[in-house]
Design a protein around this motif. Structure first.
Motif, mmCIF file in Angstrom:
data_model
loop_
_atom_site.group_PDB
_atom_site.id
_atom_site.type_symbol
_atom_site.label_atom_id
_atom_site.label_comp_id
_atom_site.label_asym_id
_atom_site.label_seq_id
_atom_site.Cartn_x
_atom_site.Cartn_y
_atom_site.Cartn_z
ATOM 1 N N LYS A 164 1.993 -33.632 25.011
ATOM 2 C CA LYS A 164 0.982 -34.739 24.664
ATOM 3 C C LYS A 164 1.346 -35.184 23.308
ATOM 4 O O LYS A 164 1.062 -36.282 23.224
ATOM 5 C CB LYS A 164 -0.328 -33.844 24.432
ATOM 6 N N THR A 165 2.288 -34.641 22.347
ATOM 7 C CA THR A 165 2.688 -35.195 21.191
ATOM 8 C C THR A 165 3.891 -36.457 21.661
ATOM 9 O O THR A 165 3.604 -37.470 21.367
ATOM 10 C CB THR A 165 3.702 -34.439 20.410
ATOM 11 N N MET A 166 4.549 -36.204 23.004
ATOM 12 C CA MET A 166 5.539 -37.255 23.231
ATOM 13 C C MET A 166 4.687 -38.343 23.778
ATOM 14 O O MET A 166 5.086 -39.434 23.525
ATOM 15 C CB MET A 166 6.359 -36.634 24.465
ATOM 16 N N LEU A 167 3.839 -38.233 24.691
ATOM 17 C CA LEU A 167 2.895 -39.211 25.342
ATOM 18 C C LEU A 167 2.112 -40.002 24.091
ATOM 19 O O LEU A 167 2.199 -41.171 24.366
ATOM 20 C CB LEU A 167 1.769 -38.497 26.133
ATOM 21 N N ARG A 168 1.531 -39.431 23.119
ATOM 22 C CA ARG A 168 1.097 -40.125 22.202
ATOM 23 C C ARG A 168 2.114 -40.936 21.335
ATOM 24 O O ARG A 168 1.823 -42.044 20.906
ATOM 25 C CB ARG A 168 0.412 -39.049 20.851
ATOM 26 N N LEU A 169 3.381 -40.564 20.964
ATOM 27 C CA LEU A 169 4.096 -41.048 20.089
ATOM 28 C C LEU A 169 4.864 -42.341 20.851
ATOM 29 O O LEU A 169 4.945 -43.372 20.439
ATOM 30 C CB LEU A 169 5.402 -40.175 19.918
ATOM 31 N N ALA A 171 3.111 -43.967 22.931
ATOM 32 C CA ALA A 171 2.115 -45.205 23.100
ATOM 33 C C ALA A 171 2.573 -46.220 21.866
ATOM 34 O O ALA A 171 1.880 -47.372 22.126
ATOM 35 C CB ALA A 171 1.020 -44.501 22.757
ATOM 36 N N ASP A 172 3.199 -45.794 20.742
ATOM 37 C CA ASP A 172 3.360 -46.693 19.667
ATOM 38 C C ASP A 172 4.909 -46.953 19.440
ATOM 39 O O ASP A 172 5.273 -47.841 18.596
ATOM 40 C CB ASP A 172 2.739 -46.227 18.489
ATOM 41 N N ARG A 173 5.774 -46.278 20.245
ATOM 42 C CA ARG A 173 7.127 -46.404 19.707
ATOM 43 C C ARG A 173 8.249 -46.493 21.017
ATOM 44 O O ARG A 173 7.829 -46.029 22.165
ATOM 45 C CB ARG A 173 7.954 -45.166 19.155
ATOM 46 N N ASP A 174 9.229 -47.359 21.207
ATOM 47 C CA ASP A 174 10.128 -47.557 22.285
ATOM 48 C C ASP A 174 11.062 -46.584 22.281
ATOM 49 O O ASP A 174 11.680 -46.400 23.286
ATOM 50 C CB ASP A 174 10.507 -48.964 22.026
ATOM 51 N N GLU A 175 11.452 -45.951 20.913
ATOM 52 C CA GLU A 175 12.666 -45.057 21.239
ATOM 53 C C GLU A 175 12.244 -43.616 20.460
ATOM 54 O O GLU A 175 11.587 -43.893 19.051
ATOM 55 C CB GLU A 175 13.993 -45.643 20.488
ATOM 56 N N ILE A 235 9.363 -36.248 30.876
ATOM 57 C CA ILE A 235 8.101 -36.610 30.808
ATOM 58 C C ILE A 235 7.865 -38.249 30.905
ATOM 59 O O ILE A 235 6.944 -38.440 31.615
ATOM 60 C CB ILE A 235 7.390 -35.954 29.248
ATOM 61 N N PHE A 236 8.593 -38.785 30.455
ATOM 62 C CA PHE A 236 8.537 -40.187 30.204
ATOM 63 C C PHE A 236 8.908 -40.757 31.411
ATOM 64 O O PHE A 236 8.295 -41.837 32.062
ATOM 65 C CB PHE A 236 9.592 -40.712 28.979
ATOM 66 N N ALA A 237 10.004 -40.211 32.475
ATOM 67 C CA ALA A 237 10.293 -40.571 33.617
ATOM 68 C C ALA A 237 9.038 -40.453 34.685
ATOM 69 O O ALA A 237 8.622 -41.383 35.400
ATOM 70 C CB ALA A 237 11.426 -39.914 34.179
ATOM 71 N N GLN A 238 8.396 -39.430 34.441
ATOM 72 C CA GLN A 238 7.174 -38.815 35.424
ATOM 73 C C GLN A 238 5.997 -39.822 34.842
ATOM 74 O O GLN A 238 5.066 -40.312 35.630
ATOM 75 C CB GLN A 238 6.911 -37.344 35.766
ATOM 76 N N SER A 239 5.736 -39.848 33.671
ATOM 77 C CA SER A 239 4.589 -40.686 33.060
ATOM 78 C C SER A 239 4.666 -42.015 33.472
ATOM 79 O O SER A 239 3.728 -42.753 33.713
ATOM 80 C CB SER A 239 4.731 -40.531 31.543
ATOM 81 N N VAL A 250 16.830 -40.471 22.298
ATOM 82 C CA VAL A 250 18.056 -40.102 21.892
ATOM 83 C C VAL A 250 17.969 -38.796 21.270
ATOM 84 O O VAL A 250 17.306 -38.216 20.577
ATOM 85 C CB VAL A 250 18.182 -41.097 20.630
ATOM 86 N N GLY A 251 19.183 -37.917 21.994
ATOM 87 C CA GLY A 251 19.226 -36.638 21.494
ATOM 88 C C GLY A 251 19.860 -36.464 20.095
ATOM 89 O O GLY A 251 20.921 -37.248 19.693
ATOM 90 N N ILE A 252 19.530 -35.634 19.213
ATOM 91 C CA ILE A 252 19.625 -35.182 18.025
ATOM 92 C C ILE A 252 20.112 -33.683 17.952
ATOM 93 O O ILE A 252 19.388 -33.180 18.505
ATOM 94 C CB ILE A 252 18.894 -35.791 17.160
ATOM 95 N N PRO A 253 20.989 -33.242 16.876
ATOM 96 C CA PRO A 253 20.881 -31.891 16.535
ATOM 97 C C PRO A 253 19.897 -31.232 15.947
ATOM 98 O O PRO A 253 19.067 -31.981 15.121
ATOM 99 C CB PRO A 253 22.284 -31.803 15.873
ATOM 100 N N SER A 254 19.723 -30.079 15.997
ATOM 101 C CA SER A 254 18.548 -29.303 15.203
ATOM 102 C C SER A 254 18.739 -29.570 13.772
ATOM 103 O O SER A 254 17.682 -29.935 12.882
ATOM 104 C CB SER A 254 18.577 -27.879 15.373
ATOM 105 N N GLU A 255 19.828 -29.616 13.024
ATOM 106 C CA GLU A 255 19.834 -30.122 11.633
ATOM 107 C C GLU A 255 19.129 -31.329 11.298
ATOM 108 O O GLU A 255 19.028 -31.627 10.084
ATOM 109 C CB GLU A 255 21.301 -29.625 11.148
#
Length: 305
Positions: A164-169, A171-175, A235-239, A250-255
């Motif tokens: 749900k966080t991904m879907l909410r974000l 809605a306002d961001r392209d990346e 999530i985004f592909a199916q959404s 964009v994938g990022i490292p944990s740090e």
């Protein structure tokens, strides 16, 4: 079977309530939570259960705010460790088994294979530590009357979660930038509910099955593995196919994504033991994801806070 579930608004509890309502069985489910029963007040639990009748107790409630637990350690320990011990003692006193939910965070996230139930535990944060203490308390107070069910990366149409966080974000961001080096099993709360129902169904089949799994720990999680980055992209592909929000990832490292609580890099769980004992395995995580998104987006205005 009369089943009493601790909790009312959590993801697994709400999924279990839905599943129980359509399950082809004679099981009777009741749910108890605050203010009638408050895990933050363990001393009041025996009184709260005094008027309850049950054959099985399911504890699906916990302090699950991983970062907040770093600053609220005493409360997290009370809810996740002390209260489960009291619940287990009450269940054992009545001769009823307790199904207690736990987490992949009892492990330190090392290694390159899924964690098995008997692997060494070494939690990295307060949440994992208190959940491990809760496991130990349940084992100690109900040695022959418990079943511990560890799971991971839970999402659902309910409450707050990664999906749900991904879907909410989106809605306002392209990346979006999402951690790519933590690996686990995305797990639908509905699949956890189905696993709990599989246990109850097994125990209700008579004396030959009534003790299956008692005194044991199991892993139940979505089948297959992914990073958080992989999960977000799925999530985004199916959404998008369902007409919902989408964004590039964009994938990022944990740090690069600092949190108060350390997260394990390897959260994968080996679920073969549960499949062998209860003849049930979660679907591929992408299949369960599609089902949850369809439930969530029919229509999108049904998104729940």
């Amino acid at each position: 079977m009369r089943v009493l579930v601790i909790g009312r608004n959590g993801q697994v509890v709400r999924a279990l309530a839905e599943r129980a309502g359509t399950h082809a069985s004679a099981h009777q489910f009741a749910f108890i939570a605050r203010p009638q029963l408050d895990l933050a007040a363990p001393e009041a639990i025996p009184g709260a259960l005094a008027g309850q009748t049950f054959d099985i107790l399911v504890n699906a409630a916990a302090f699950t705010a991983v970062d907040a637990a770093e600053e609220q350690e005493e409360l997290a320990r009370t809810v996740n460790a002390v209260a489960p011990g009291v619940l287990a003692a009450e269940a054992a006193r009545r001769g009823a088994p307790i199904i207690h939910l736990s987490t992949d965070y009892v492990f330190d996230g090392s290694g390159d294979r899924p964690w098995r139930e008997d692997d060494p535990v070494a939690p990295l944060n307060v949440y994992g530590t208190t959940k491990l203490e809760g496991e130990d308390a349940v084992r100690r107070h109900a040695p022959a009357h418990h079943l511990i069910l560890r799971t991971a990366w839970v999402y659902s149409p309910f409450g707050s979660n990664f999906l749900k966080t991904m879907l909410r974000l989106a809605a306002d961001r392209d990346e979006l930038r999402v951690v790519a080096d933590q690996i686990g099993n995305p797990t639908s709360a509905y699949d956890i509910a189905d696993a709990i129902l599989a246990i109850i169904d097994c125990w209700s089949q008579g004396a030959d099955h009534a003790s299956t799994g008692l005194g044991r720990t199991y892993h139940v999680a979505g089948t297959g593995e992914a990073s958080w980055c992989d999960f977000a992209r799925a999530i985004f592909a199916q959404s998008a196919r369902l007409g919902g929000p989408s964004a590039s990832v964009v994938g990022i490292p944990s740090e690069a994504y600092v949190t108060k609580a350390r997260r394990p890099g390897n959260s994968r769980l080996d679920c073969h033991r549960f499949a062998a004992d209860f003849s049930w395995q979660a679907p591929a995580w992408g299949v369960s994801l599609q089902r949850v998104l369809q439930r969530l987006m029919a229509p999108m205005t049904r998104l729940e806070a």
